[in-house]
Design a protein around this motif. Structure first.
Motif, PDB file in Angstrom:
ATOM      1  N   GLU A   1     -29.912  34.513  21.557  1.00 49.11           N
ATOM      2  CA  GLU A   1     -30.635  35.156  22.642  1.00 49.11           C
ATOM      3  C   GLU A   1     -29.975  36.495  22.909  1.00 49.11           C
ATOM      4  OE1 GLU A   1     -28.538  32.531  24.219  1.00 49.11           O
ATOM      5  OE2 GLU A   1     -29.771  30.778  23.798  1.00 49.11           O
TER       6      GLU A   1
ATOM      7  N   LEU B   1     -36.061  33.833  13.145  1.00 48.56           N
ATOM      8  CA  LEU B   1     -37.043  33.453  14.164  1.00 48.56           C
ATOM      9  C   LEU B   1     -36.821  32.012  14.624  1.00 48.56           C
ATOM     10  CD1 LEU B   1     -40.148  35.105  12.497  1.00 48.56           C
ATOM     11  CD2 LEU B   1     -39.069  35.844  14.632  1.00 48.56           C
TER      12      LEU B   1
ATOM     13  N   GLU C   1     -43.569  40.032  13.713  1.00 50.63           N
ATOM     14  CA  GLU C   1     -43.557  38.882  14.632  1.00 50.63           C
ATOM     15  C   GLU C   1     -43.184  39.305  16.051  1.00 50.63           C
ATOM     16  OE1 GLU C   1     -44.486  35.893  13.799  1.00 50.63           O
ATOM     17  OE2 GLU C   1     -44.559  36.082  11.606  1.00 50.63           O
ATOM     18  N   GLN C   2     -43.017  40.608  16.242  1.00 51.54           N
ATOM     19  CA  GLN C   2     -42.689  41.198  17.558  1.00 51.54           C
ATOM     20  C   GLN C   2     -41.376  40.667  18.124  1.00 51.54           C
ATOM     21  OE1 GLN C   2     -46.402  40.455  19.628  1.00 51.54           O
ATOM     22  NE2 GLN C   2     -47.232  42.393  18.900  1.00 51.54           N
ATOM     23  N   PHE C   3     -40.473  40.306  17.216  1.00 54.81           N
ATOM     24  CA  PHE C   3     -39.121  39.916  17.637  1.00 54.81           C
ATOM     25  C   PHE C   3     -38.233  41.155  17.752  1.00 54.81           C
ATOM     26  CE2 PHE C   3     -34.772  38.390  16.407  1.00 54.81           C
ATOM     27  CZ  PHE C   3     -34.535  37.645  17.551  1.00 54.81           C
ATOM     28  N   LEU C   4     -38.488  42.128  16.892  1.00 54.79           N
ATOM     29  CA  LEU C   4     -37.694  43.357  16.862  1.00 54.79           C
ATOM     30  C   LEU C   4     -38.598  44.572  17.018  1.00 54.79           C
ATOM     31  CD1 LEU C   4     -35.175  43.139  13.874  1.00 54.79           C
ATOM     32  CD2 LEU C   4     -34.647  42.968  16.302  1.00 54.79           C
TER      33      LEU C   4
ATOM     34  N   LEU D   1     -39.719  40.784  10.862  1.00 54.87           N
ATOM     35  CA  LEU D   1     -39.306  40.535  12.252  1.00 54.87           C
ATOM     36  C   LEU D   1     -40.063  41.440  13.224  1.00 54.87           C
ATOM     37  CD1 LEU D   1     -35.457  40.041  11.744  1.00 54.87           C
ATOM     38  CD2 LEU D   1     -37.167  38.270  12.221  1.00 54.87           C
ATOM     39  N   LYS D   2     -40.394  42.643  12.773  1.00 54.69           N
ATOM     40  CA  LYS D   2     -41.216  43.533  13.605  1.00 54.69           C
ATOM     41  C   LYS D   2     -42.643  43.002  13.723  1.00 54.69           C
ATOM     42  CE  LYS D   2     -38.836  47.942  12.806  1.00 54.69           C
ATOM     43  NZ  LYS D   2     -38.912  49.213  12.046  1.00 54.69           N
TER      44      LYS D   2
ATOM     45  N   HIS E   1     -33.943  31.805  17.003  1.00 54.84           N
ATOM     46  CA  HIS E   1     -34.375  32.251  18.324  1.00 54.84           C
ATOM     47  C   HIS E   1     -35.157  31.142  19.043  1.00 54.84           C
ATOM     48  CE1 HIS E   1     -35.679  34.842  21.513  1.00 54.84           C
ATOM     49  NE2 HIS E   1     -36.952  34.692  21.196  1.00 54.84           N
ATOM     50  N   ARG E   2     -36.091  30.526  18.326  1.00 55.63           N
ATOM     51  CA  ARG E   2     -36.894  29.444  18.937  1.00 55.63           C
ATOM     52  C   ARG E   2     -36.022  28.277  19.388  1.00 55.63           C
ATOM     53  NH1 ARG E   2     -40.623  30.596  14.854  1.00 55.63           N
ATOM     54  NH2 ARG E   2     -39.707  28.989  13.523  1.00 55.63           N
TER      55      ARG E   2
ATOM     56  N   LEU F   1     -30.605  44.123  20.677  1.00 56.95           N
ATOM     57  CA  LEU F   1     -30.195  42.818  20.159  1.00 56.95           C
ATOM     58  C   LEU F   1     -29.042  43.050  19.178  1.00 56.95           C
ATOM     59  CD1 LEU F   1     -33.650  41.173  19.410  1.00 56.95           C
ATOM     60  CD2 LEU F   1     -31.930  40.256  20.969  1.00 56.95           C
TER      61      LEU F   1
ATOM     62  N   ASP G   1     -37.782  34.137   8.641  1.00 56.81           N
ATOM     63  CA  ASP G   1     -38.186  32.859   9.245  1.00 56.81           C
ATOM     64  C   ASP G   1     -36.981  32.142   9.857  1.00 56.81           C
ATOM     65  OD1 ASP G   1     -40.824  33.205   8.596  1.00 56.81           O
ATOM     66  OD2 ASP G   1     -40.776  31.926   6.805  1.00 56.81           O
TER      67      ASP G   1
END
Length: 365
Positions: free
Chosen positions: A337, A328, A63-66, A60-61, A331-332, A27, A325
């Motif tokens: 993306e 995230l 939240e399993q985004f990174l 961010l990790k 992204h939402r 990313l 936040d």
């Protein structure tokens, strides 16, 4: 245009590791553990949370985004990179601990040997600066990029201040102008609570750069000379709250991008606008900050303009959570993306971006 101190002939930039290619699996979020400043507790003498950047990444990790595998690892800006903007004289002054103590507003640094100051304070700031430069190229390639650090908007070519020792915003823009075909106009949207006098001084005479700056008019740095460079100036009063603030963000960011269509937006997303910040003097809620970032990204995406975000100021422990936040939420909302901009950035930007000749090109692309 290079600074006179920069190496290489005009039109042939120096070889830099900061424009190395990045795998598509990553990313365009740039970070390095070296961003964080920890040294015998001295960092606690400044209100800045000097471990903020690592906390953002950890959230961010969680939240399993990174993951460690899809973050872009920042590289430290070398002296040759810094000389694209900074004078040799200014960089030499940073070899004096008392100068760094003044810039970072941490007086005890004055008593430390400079090699320690370099390693523990300036190297993290150089690595964040390298991260901003790297993120500039990534933003063009992918449509967006976020440097989890950076945003040192009080530093200009020949002077630092306000915890800002390197002019990362100016550097990122000059790197793009010098090295990426088709990038010849930039807009800075500076929404940190403080006036961005560093980049304003650097681009005072440069018509290629449009500056929108929205800040508390009563706080540091109150730089009247630098204000002359602001194309769209929005001065706020003490205690400005969400409704008025967000209305102004939307009105003026849309207005700035309608006035001149840039090839890149550099968005300085300081969180020192948060209610209760000891230095910002504004009263914006966490939800207001998240919404602010969404408004700026939405304006960029609607126009298909690449955007680079840096995190800048923010002097409360809770700001790391708010930055996470916000990312995230972007992204939402589909603002960020893994894919590039719709319609893809032209291949001439991505593959033919380096204006290098001969062997130098193979070292930097």
């Amino acid at each position: 245009m290079s600074h006179p101190g920069a190496s290489g002939a005009p039109g042939c930039p120096h070889v830099s590791e900061l424009y190395a290619s990045v795998p598509r699996t990553c990313l365009p979020i740039v970070y390095h553990p070296d961003y964080n400043i920890t040294f015998m507790g001295l960092e606690k003498l400044h209100p800045f949370d000097a471990g903020k950047w690592g906390k953002v990444i950890n959230f961010l990790k969680e939240e399993q985004f990174l993951t460690d595998d899809n973050i872009v690892e920042a590289r430290e800006a070398a002296e040759e990179d810094l000389l694209i903007v900074h004078t040799k004289r200014y960089l030499n002054r940073l070899k004096w601990s008392f100068v760094v103590a003044t810039i970072t507003e941490i007086p005890p640094l004055l008593f430390l040997p400079n090699f320690l100051v370099q390693r523990k304070v300036l190297r993290p700031l150089r690595t964040q600066t390298g991260g901003t430069i790297m993120a500039g190229k990534l933003a063009v390639e992918r449509g967006w990029a976020i440097n989890v650090g950076g945003g040192f908007h009080h530093c200009s070519s020949d002077r630092g201040g306000g915890f800002c020792a390197y002019a990362d915003i100016t550097l990122a823009i000059k790197f793009l102008f010098e090295r990426v075909e088709g990038i010849s106009r930039a807009t800075i949207i500076d929404l940190d609570a403080h006036q961005g006098n560093g980049h304003e001084r650097d681009f005072m005479e440069d018509r290629r750069v449009f500056i929108m700056d929205m800040y508390n008019r009563y706080i540091y740095p109150r730089d009247g000379y630098a204000k002359q460079a602001i194309n769209r100036k929005v001065e706020l009063d003490w205690g400005t709250e969400d409704s008025e603030y967000l209305q102004k963000v939307e009105l003026h960011s849309e207005g700035a991008l309608n006035e001149i269509r840039p090839d890149i937006i550099i968005y300085n997303a300081g969180t020192d606008i948060l209610d209760g910040d000891p230095l910002g003097g504004l009263s914006i809620s966490p939800q207001g900050i998240v919404k602010r970032d969404e408004l700026v990204f939405r304006a960029a995406k609607r126009r298909n303009i690449p955007i680079l975000m840096v995190t800048s100021g923010g002097y409360q422990k809770k700001t790391a959570r708010i930055i996470a936040d916000s990312i995230l939420n972007l992204h939402r909302q589909g603002m960020i993306e893994a894919e590039s901009l719709e319609g893809e950035v032209s291949s001439s930007l991505v593959t033919g971006m380096m204006r290098h000749s001969g062997n130098a090109a193979s070292n930097v692309v």
